[in-house]
Design an enzyme around this catalytic site. Structure first.
Site, mmCIF file in Angstrom:
data_model
loop_
_atom_site.group_PDB
_atom_site.id
_atom_site.type_symbol
_atom_site.label_atom_id
_atom_site.label_comp_id
_atom_site.label_asym_id
_atom_site.label_seq_id
_atom_site.Cartn_x
_atom_site.Cartn_y
_atom_site.Cartn_z
ATOM 1 C CE LYS A 249 -9.560 -1.649 10.998
ATOM 2 N NZ LYS A 249 -8.439 -2.212 11.675
ATOM 3 C CB THR B 90 -2.639 4.657 7.619
ATOM 4 O OG1 THR B 90 -2.004 4.551 8.901
ATOM 5 C CG2 THR B 90 -1.756 5.460 6.688
ATOM 6 N NE ARG C 158 -12.319 1.653 16.201
ATOM 7 C CZ ARG C 158 -11.594 0.566 16.356
ATOM 8 N NH1 ARG C 158 -11.838 -0.270 17.345
ATOM 9 N NH2 ARG C 158 -10.602 0.300 15.536
ATOM 10 C CE LYS D 4 -4.970 -1.527 17.486
ATOM 11 N NZ LYS D 4 -5.007 -0.073 17.285
ATOM 12 C CB ALA E 161 -12.982 -4.698 16.779
ATOM 13 C CG PHE F 237 -8.819 -6.066 15.671
ATOM 14 C CD1 PHE F 237 -7.481 -5.704 15.691
ATOM 15 C CD2 PHE F 237 -9.523 -6.055 16.864
ATOM 16 C CE1 PHE F 237 -6.848 -5.353 16.888
ATOM 17 C CE2 PHE F 237 -8.901 -5.703 18.063
ATOM 18 C CZ PHE F 237 -7.569 -5.360 18.066
ATOM 19 C CG PHE G 183 4.937 -1.484 4.388
ATOM 20 C CD1 PHE G 183 5.606 -1.307 5.589
ATOM 21 C CD2 PHE G 183 3.545 -1.557 4.415
ATOM 22 C CE1 PHE G 183 4.917 -1.216 6.798
ATOM 23 C CE2 PHE G 183 2.848 -1.464 5.613
ATOM 24 C CZ PHE G 183 3.536 -1.295 6.811
ATOM 25 C CD1 TRP H 156 2.614 5.316 7.206
ATOM 26 C CD2 TRP H 156 4.428 6.014 6.110
ATOM 27 N NE1 TRP H 156 3.597 5.581 8.142
ATOM 28 C CE2 TRP H 156 4.719 6.009 7.492
ATOM 29 C CE3 TRP H 156 5.425 6.423 5.214
ATOM 30 C CZ2 TRP H 156 5.969 6.391 7.997
ATOM 31 C CZ3 TRP H 156 6.671 6.811 5.731
ATOM 32 C CH2 TRP H 156 6.924 6.780 7.109
#
Length: 556
Positions: free
Chosen positions: A72, A74, A95, A106, A274, A302, A382, A410
């Site tokens: 998210k 990224t 954030r 995480k 969240a 999230f 990916f 990415w």
């Protein structure tokens, strides 16, 4: 071998922060510098831009997170870079990371690959000291409260009813339930206490929903800390320390300016979780970005069942914000995991599991639609994604009429999201009928039922006896007209983190309700959700190091 996020970030030649800020018209003398590459916007400048016309607001959300990763932050960074490449004056509002997850499992919150915010190490560690200030303000409340009781208890506080916990910006399960004031009488009144992680503190939530410093001071005064022996609420204002708390927060309330790898300006400010708080960056930073740019891209923590619901039902309601579009992030890997594939087998092609996992994506799309907002599905690519899987997902989106873009941020940064940016611009130009899901004059039970049924897909809600007592108590105090902040596992649409996909035929259990009156909402704790996480068996900290030249390794 692919470079790590940290290696990519360390190779970036950053621009002086005043040069980055100038891209959206921020004068150098309105920055408060924290070294060469970090700064805060000044109080004066925030007041100067108060009447600026606001640009368009884009929310980035996602499916329920999995161990496979979604991306998210990224996507938020890559989309912002792409919009800037298309000539759109764009800022991102993110954030601040919490040290607990950084050293835990995480990870950080600065994006990944070539869609990152820098200086990555600083942001993921102490940054500009905001987390320290929040922790200090929180623990000042606890220290003053316990001292008040020790020094004679003029307010007639019942120590057994204290609702305000201490906090620490670290995952430390041993601090969830403790006993303080043990031993000699001079050590204070012995009582049971506990710690929240800093990002679950009401100080954090209040900071992120405040309009300005005076509003924050007022919110601090409204925070509930305990009840008296005759069951009357005791607030921070009764302790007469809201001014001291606001003083501690005088710098922390100012948004932080940093840059992407492509040298575009980003505001990073506030960081409530969240799953246990409302999961959005500060209103002050979001509004500053909107007043300085044509497009603001922000994220909520999230999946859409948590961060997006709270962004739309709580933050937008309080801040009078009207989003223009939503981006829903998913990965083929994560969708396969929602479709029943184990983490170890995700590299194997499995179109059938992918399509089954799309049921989770479909529910989050349904949630966004219920708020009346246009959306684009962003598939974060990916290297292990196969041609057959990509085609199957594209066909699924086409068949169900979901706008979709394959995002390669990415690997390619902003260049990897040009198509996504164009589709988001088109979505922003659509008329929308945004409206929160519930009205504030509904009862707390009705609000929770609405979220559980409409957002999670539950059949209904069960309240424990303790929660039922609290509902009556809150109603008698007149607190039942506040929004509800659901504390729920992020891993599932249910309150059981082991249930993936799009389950049906389940109910949500609300075990406890907590008034967060400074933030301005009622927290409903469901299932087994915790406000102080623990570390995993092998914490990320074990792989981190620094050499004699100050070069960090192992930080993602």
């Amino acid at each position: 071998m692919a470079k790590s996020d940290l290696e990519i970030a360390q190779e970036c030649v950053m621009e002086p922060i005043e040069k980055v800020a100038a891209k959206v018209g921020i004068p150098e003398d309105q920055l408060e510098h924290y070294g060469k590459y970090k700064a805060k916007l000044s109080f004066d400048y925030l007041k100067q831009i108060e009447n600026n016309k606001m640009g368009k607001l884009i929310l980035v959300t996602a499916i329920n997170p999995t161990k496979a990763g979604e991306g998210k932050s990224t996507t938020t960074v890559g989309l912002g870079d792409a919009l800037n490449k298309l000539g759109k004056r764009t800022m991102m509002a993110l954030r601040e990371p919490s040290l607990g997850p950084v050293f835990g499992l995480k990870g950080g919150a600065t994006g990944g690959g070539y869609a990152q915010v820098v200086p990555m190490e600083d942001i993921n560690l102490h940054f500009t000291g905001d987390m320290h200030a929040i922790t200090c303000a929180n623990n000042l409340v606890s220290a003053i409260l316990d001292n008040h009781i020790y020094q004679g208890n003029e307010l007639n506080i019942n120590p057994e009813t204290i609702t305000f916990k201490r906090c620490l910006d670290m995952n430390d399960r041993t601090l969830r339930d403790i006993t303080i004031g043990q031993g000699a009488k001079v050590n204070g009144v012995e009582r049971k206490d506990g710690f929240n992680i800093t990002v679950a503190s009401e100080i954090m939530a209040s900071l992120c929903l405040a309009d300005d410093l005076m509003d924050l001071k007022k919110r601090f005064g409204n925070m509930l800390v305990a009840y008296t022996y005759d069951e009357k609420p005791v607030y921070v204002r009764d302790l007469k320390i809201e001014g001291a708390l606001a003083m501690v927060m005088k710098d922390a309330i100012l948004p932080n300016v940093v840059q992407t790898l492509e040298h575009n300006p980003v505001l990073i400010h506030g960081g409530p979780f969240a799953n246990i708080a409302h999961g959005c960056n500060s209103v002050i930073a979001t509004k500053a970005a909107l007043r300085l740019s044509d497009y603001t891209v922000t994220e909520a923590g999230f999946g859409a069942d948590l961060g997006a619901e709270k962004f739309l039902d709580i933050k937008c309601r309080y801040a009078n914000l009207h989003p223009n579009a939503v981006v829903i992030v998913a990965t083929i890997r994560a969708l396969k995991q929602h479709g029943g594939v184990s983490y170890e087998d995700l590299k194997e092609e499995n179109v059938e599991a992918l399509l089954k996992g799309c049921e989770n994506l479909a529910k989050h799309i349904d949630t966004v639609q219920q708020f009346g907002l246009p959306y684009v599905v962003a598939i974060n690519e990916f290297a292990t994604d196969t041609k057959a899987e990509v085609e199957a997902l594209e066909n699924w989106c086409t068949e169900h009429n979901h706008p979709m873009s394959l995002s390669q941020v990415w690997a390619k940064g902003g260049d990897g999201a040009i198509d996504l940016a164009q589709k988001v611009i088109a979505a922003c130009d659509q008329e929308n009928n945004f409206k929160p899901l519930y009205d504030l004059d509904q009862s707390i039970e009705e609000k929770i039922e609405t979220i559980a049924k409409k957002v999670y897909g539950a059949d209904g809600v069960d309240f424990t006896d303790e929660a039922k007592e609290q509902l009556e108590k809150f109603k008698a105090q007149g607190w039942d007209k506040l929004p509800v902040c659901m504390a729920k596992t992020q891993m599932s649409l249910t309150d059981d983190g082991k249930i993936m996909g799009r389950p049906t035929g389940f109910r949500i259990t609300v075990r406890e309700l907590r008034p967060s009156l400074g933030a301005g909402f009622i927290v409903a704790l469901t299932g087994k959700v915790l406000t102080m996480p623990g570390l995993p068996k092998v914490p990320s900290a074990l792989n981190m190091d620094i050499d004699e030249n100050g070069k960090i390794t192992g930080l993602f």
